[in-house]
Design a protein around this motif. Sequence first.
Motif, mmCIF file in Angstrom:
data_model
loop_
_atom_site.group_PDB
_atom_site.id
_atom_site.type_symbol
_atom_site.label_atom_id
_atom_site.label_comp_id
_atom_site.label_asym_id
_atom_site.label_seq_id
_atom_site.Cartn_x
_atom_site.Cartn_y
_atom_site.Cartn_z
ATOM 1 N N ASP A 162 0.729 -1.427 0.249
ATOM 2 C CA ASP A 162 0.144 -0.287 0.152
ATOM 3 C C ASP A 162 0.710 0.979 -0.077
ATOM 4 O O ASP A 162 0.371 2.267 -0.982
ATOM 5 C CB ASP A 162 -1.298 0.353 0.882
ATOM 6 C CG ASP A 162 -2.012 0.838 1.126
ATOM 7 O OD1 ASP A 162 -2.198 1.892 0.481
ATOM 8 O OD2 ASP A 162 -2.111 1.569 2.209
ATOM 9 N N LEU A 163 2.196 1.228 0.749
ATOM 10 C CA LEU A 163 2.599 2.705 1.018
ATOM 11 C C LEU A 163 3.757 2.592 -0.513
ATOM 12 O O LEU A 163 3.914 3.620 -1.022
ATOM 13 C CB LEU A 163 3.470 1.966 2.324
ATOM 14 C CG LEU A 163 3.751 2.705 3.305
ATOM 15 C CD1 LEU A 163 4.247 1.666 4.375
ATOM 16 C CD2 LEU A 163 2.913 3.648 3.627
ATOM 17 N N VAL A 164 4.118 1.590 -1.249
ATOM 18 C CA VAL A 164 5.148 1.909 -2.751
ATOM 19 C C VAL A 164 4.023 2.224 -3.801
ATOM 20 O O VAL A 164 4.157 3.055 -4.332
ATOM 21 C CB VAL A 164 5.132 0.366 -2.773
ATOM 22 C CG1 VAL A 164 5.325 0.147 -4.732
ATOM 23 C CG2 VAL A 164 6.485 0.044 -1.790
ATOM 24 N N LEU A 165 2.541 1.580 -3.768
ATOM 25 C CA LEU A 165 1.281 2.423 -4.518
ATOM 26 C C LEU A 165 1.270 3.343 -4.582
ATOM 27 O O LEU A 165 1.273 4.436 -5.279
ATOM 28 C CB LEU A 165 0.659 1.250 -4.625
ATOM 29 C CG LEU A 165 -0.106 0.164 -4.497
ATOM 30 C CD1 LEU A 165 -1.579 -0.850 -5.028
ATOM 31 C CD2 LEU A 165 0.765 -0.059 -6.088
ATOM 32 N N LYS A 166 0.701 4.235 -2.854
ATOM 33 C CA LYS A 166 0.448 5.531 -2.919
ATOM 34 C C LYS A 166 2.405 6.210 -3.042
ATOM 35 O O LYS A 166 1.653 7.351 -3.906
ATOM 36 C CB LYS A 166 0.477 5.517 -0.858
ATOM 37 C CG LYS A 166 -1.020 5.647 -0.611
ATOM 38 C CD LYS A 166 -0.937 5.660 1.100
ATOM 39 C CE LYS A 166 -2.476 5.521 1.148
ATOM 40 N NZ LYS A 166 -2.761 5.280 2.461
ATOM 41 N N ALA A 167 3.160 5.895 -3.389
ATOM 42 C CA ALA A 167 4.869 6.421 -3.456
ATOM 43 C C ALA A 167 4.090 6.938 -5.059
ATOM 44 O O ALA A 167 4.428 8.336 -5.914
ATOM 45 C CB ALA A 167 5.907 6.102 -3.241
#
Length: 163
Positions: A122-127
């Motif tokens: 989720d953090l990677v997708l947001k970034a």
Amino acid sequence: MAAPVEILSRLLWLRDAAALPDAALAGQLGIEPQALAALVKAHPGRFPEALVFHLTAAERQAIPEAPVLAFTEAGAALLTGLLPGSEDRLLTLLPAFAEARHVLTDQAELSARVAAMEQKLDLVLKALQGEEVEGAPPERPIGFLADDLPKGLKAKQRTTKKG
């Protein structure tokens, strides 16, 4: 012999331990649950609360069968010698209990690992989508920036190389 799948379907995760309800254990041993409870009550020093525990009212409400007692693997092993004629059934039950406990704990561990990976994804997708991510370092341009150097540093470096 009790199959691990049969034990696994009845196994509960209570107080951070895999436990078998009294009715399920009594059924595997061919005795009545009341007889099992009476046996535990008759020998309180033999069955510590950490291995054979009485369920609280809140725990009983959360479980459909509403058992009174729950036996961990070690708690079930403590029955050895107290049930004449049931030793063979108990000794075949314990390996199935152990295997089912391993499956249950592996499943819980795998679930925790998947949840952690989902958070990271989720953090990677947001970034990647350009959203702000909490705890991410501030963006800095890539490459050399001469403005960040103190005045005259480049000239000093050139004279040092020539000299």
